[in-house]
Design a protein around this motif. Structure first.
Motif, PDB file in Angstrom:
ATOM      1  N   THR A  50       0.831  -1.202   0.000  1.00 60.38           N
ATOM      2  CA  THR A  50       0.000   0.000   0.000  1.00 60.38           C
ATOM      3  C   THR A  50       0.865   1.251   0.000  1.00 60.38           C
ATOM      4  N   LEU A  51       1.902   1.262   0.827  1.00 62.28           N
ATOM      5  CA  LEU A  51       2.808   2.420   0.870  1.00 62.28           C
ATOM      6  C   LEU A  51       3.505   2.625  -0.469  1.00 62.28           C
ATOM      7  N   GLU A  52       3.850   1.534  -1.121  1.00 62.33           N
ATOM      8  CA  GLU A  52       4.486   1.634  -2.435  1.00 62.33           C
ATOM      9  C   GLU A  52       3.520   2.250  -3.457  1.00 62.33           C
ATOM     10  N   LYS A  53       2.253   1.840  -3.410  1.00 62.19           N
ATOM     11  CA  LYS A  53       1.250   2.394  -4.323  1.00 62.19           C
ATOM     12  C   LYS A  53       1.045   3.885  -4.067  1.00 62.19           C
ATOM     13  N   ASP A  55       3.232   5.917  -2.769  1.00 60.84           N
ATOM     14  CA  ASP A  55       4.442   6.581  -3.240  1.00 60.84           C
ATOM     15  C   ASP A  55       4.396   6.766  -4.762  1.00 60.84           C
ATOM     16  N   ASP A  56       3.948   5.732  -5.475  1.00 59.24           N
ATOM     17  CA  ASP A  56       3.811   5.839  -6.928  1.00 59.24           C
ATOM     18  C   ASP A  56       2.817   6.942  -7.303  1.00 59.24           C
ATOM     19  N   ALA A  57       1.707   7.009  -6.571  1.00 69.21           N
ATOM     20  CA  ALA A  57       0.702   8.038  -6.849  1.00 69.21           C
ATOM     21  C   ALA A  57       1.274   9.429  -6.575  1.00 69.21           C
ATOM     22  N   SER A  58       2.043   9.563  -5.504  1.00 71.62           N
ATOM     23  CA  SER A  58       2.664  10.863  -5.189  1.00 71.62           C
ATOM     24  C   SER A  58       3.633  11.286  -6.289  1.00 71.62           C
ATOM     25  N   THR A  59       4.375  10.323  -6.799  1.00 75.42           N
ATOM     26  CA  THR A  59       5.320  10.611  -7.893  1.00 75.42           C
ATOM     27  C   THR A  59       4.559  11.084  -9.126  1.00 75.42           C
ATOM     28  N   GLU A  60       3.462  10.431  -9.436  1.00 78.03           N
ATOM     29  CA  GLU A  60       2.643  10.841 -10.578  1.00 78.03           C
ATOM     30  C   GLU A  60       2.088  12.256 -10.378  1.00 78.03           C
ATOM     31  N   LEU A  61       1.700  12.549  -9.146  1.00 77.18           N
ATOM     32  CA  LEU A  61       1.173  13.886  -8.864  1.00 77.18           C
ATOM     33  C   LEU A  61       2.246  14.953  -9.062  1.00 77.18           C
ATOM     34  N   MET A  62       3.480  14.647  -8.660  1.00 73.20           N
ATOM     35  CA  MET A  62       4.579  15.605  -8.822  1.00 73.20           C
ATOM     36  C   MET A  62       4.861  15.893 -10.285  1.00 73.20           C
ATOM     37  N   MET A  63       4.628  14.899 -11.134  1.00 69.75           N
ATOM     38  CA  MET A  63       4.899  15.069 -12.558  1.00 69.75           C
ATOM     39  C   MET A  63       3.711  15.679 -13.288  1.00 69.75           C
ATOM     40  N   GLY A  64       2.600  15.929 -12.560  1.00 67.70           N
ATOM     41  CA  GLY A  64       1.401  16.485 -13.181  1.00 67.70           C
ATOM     42  C   GLY A  64       1.590  17.932 -13.581  1.00 67.70           C
ATOM     43  N   GLU A  87      -1.586  16.277  -0.386  1.00 69.60           N
ATOM     44  CA  GLU A  87      -1.769  16.324   1.064  1.00 69.60           C
ATOM     45  C   GLU A  87      -2.401  15.033   1.572  1.00 69.60           C
ATOM     46  N   TYR A  88      -3.383  14.540   0.825  1.00 65.69           N
ATOM     47  CA  TYR A  88      -4.026  13.283   1.213  1.00 65.69           C
ATOM     48  C   TYR A  88      -3.008  12.135   1.206  1.00 65.69           C
ATOM     49  N   CYS A  89      -2.199  12.073   0.165  1.00 64.43           N
ATOM     50  CA  CYS A  89      -1.182  11.020   0.068  1.00 64.43           C
ATOM     51  C   CYS A  89      -0.200  11.101   1.234  1.00 64.43           C
ATOM     52  N   GLU A  90       0.237  12.306   1.561  1.00 69.44           N
ATOM     53  CA  GLU A  90       1.180  12.480   2.665  1.00 69.44           C
ATOM     54  C   GLU A  90       0.566  12.035   3.990  1.00 69.44           C
ATOM     55  N   ALA A  91      -0.692  12.407   4.216  1.00 68.86           N
ATOM     56  CA  ALA A  91      -1.376  12.018   5.449  1.00 68.86           C
ATOM     57  C   ALA A  91      -1.571  10.507   5.505  1.00 68.86           C
ATOM     58  N   GLU A  92      -1.891   9.921   4.364  1.00 68.78           N
ATOM     59  CA  GLU A  92      -2.111   8.473   4.309  1.00 68.78           C
ATOM     60  C   GLU A  92      -0.807   7.720   4.549  1.00 68.78           C
ATOM     61  N   VAL A  93       0.296   8.218   3.994  1.00 67.97           N
ATOM     62  CA  VAL A  93       1.601   7.592   4.226  1.00 67.97           C
ATOM     63  C   VAL A  93       1.926   7.629   5.712  1.00 67.97           C
ATOM     64  N   GLN A  96      -0.373   5.076   7.535  1.00 62.53           N
ATOM     65  CA  GLN A  96       0.024   3.693   7.239  1.00 62.53           C
ATOM     66  C   GLN A  96       1.370   3.363   7.886  1.00 62.53           C
ATOM     67  N   GLN A  97       2.280   4.333   7.914  1.00 63.44           N
ATOM     68  CA  GLN A  97       3.601   4.108   8.503  1.00 63.44           C
ATOM     69  C   GLN A  97       3.490   3.866  10.010  1.00 63.44           C
ATOM     70  N   GLU A  98       2.581   4.594  10.670  1.00 69.28           N
ATOM     71  CA  GLU A  98       2.367   4.383  12.103  1.00 69.28           C
ATOM     72  C   GLU A  98       1.888   2.959  12.368  1.00 69.28           C
ATOM     73  N   ILE A  99       0.962   2.500  11.552  1.00 73.13           N
ATOM     74  CA  ILE A  99       0.450   1.135  11.702  1.00 73.13           C
ATOM     75  C   ILE A  99       1.576   0.139  11.453  1.00 73.13           C
ATOM     76  N   LEU A 100       2.371   0.375  10.413  1.00 75.58           N
ATOM     77  CA  LEU A 100       3.489  -0.506  10.088  1.00 75.58           C
ATOM     78  C   LEU A 100       4.500  -0.557  11.230  1.00 75.58           C
ATOM     79  N   ASP A 101       4.788   0.587  11.827  1.00 70.88           N
ATOM     80  CA  ASP A 101       5.731   0.627  12.950  1.00 70.88           C
ATOM     81  C   ASP A 101       5.218  -0.187  14.135  1.00 70.88           C
ATOM     82  N   LYS A 102       3.916  -0.060  14.442  1.00 66.44           N
ATOM     83  CA  LYS A 102       3.334  -0.828  15.548  1.00 66.44           C
ATOM     84  C   LYS A 102       3.394  -2.325  15.269  1.00 66.44           C
TER      85      LYS A 102
END
Length: 111
Positions: A50-53, A55-64, A87-93, A96-102
């Motif tokens: 999910t984090l990889e997806k 990240d891919d979406a964020s990369t696509e947004l940067m190239m928009g 902003e949504y992608c950053e918040a979601e990352v 998800q990262q908090e859950i992954l850390d736990k």
């Protein structure tokens, strides 16, 4: 009835060892921990994908080019600006990262 080399054992040959309560408790605990470890590993793998997806979406947004984009939330699609989607992608990352850390902490605690 157990078999040995394809032969059925007689009642006298069967192994009727009794298991002490402490040993059975340890076996049960191992089984529970092992099952939880497998579940945690599957969840960690899913979160990494999910984090990889994201990240891919964020990369696509940067190239928009600044146009509005369609943001999928659950089963619905919403029109959003690139900034809102980023902003949504950053918040979601972060979420998800908090859950992954736990889960990673829990996995380390099982060992």
């Amino acid at each position: 009835m157990p078999e040995a080399n394809g032969m059925i054992l007689s009642k006298e040959e069967e192994n009727d060892n009794e298991v002490r309560r402490e040993d059975q408790d340890a076996i049960n605990e191992f089984g529970r921990l092992n099952a939880r470890l497998d579940e945690v590993k599957r969840q960690v793998d899913a979160l990494k994908k999910t984090l990889e997806k994201i990240d891919d979406a964020s990369t696509e947004l940067m190239m928009g080019d600044g146009d509005n984009v369609m943001l999928r939330l659950g089963g619905a699609m919403f029109e959003a600006t690139e900034e809102e989607a980023t902003e949504y992608c950053e918040a979601e990352v972060e979420r998800q990262q908090e859950i992954l850390d736990k889960l990673s902490e829990e996995e380390a605690g099982i060992f």
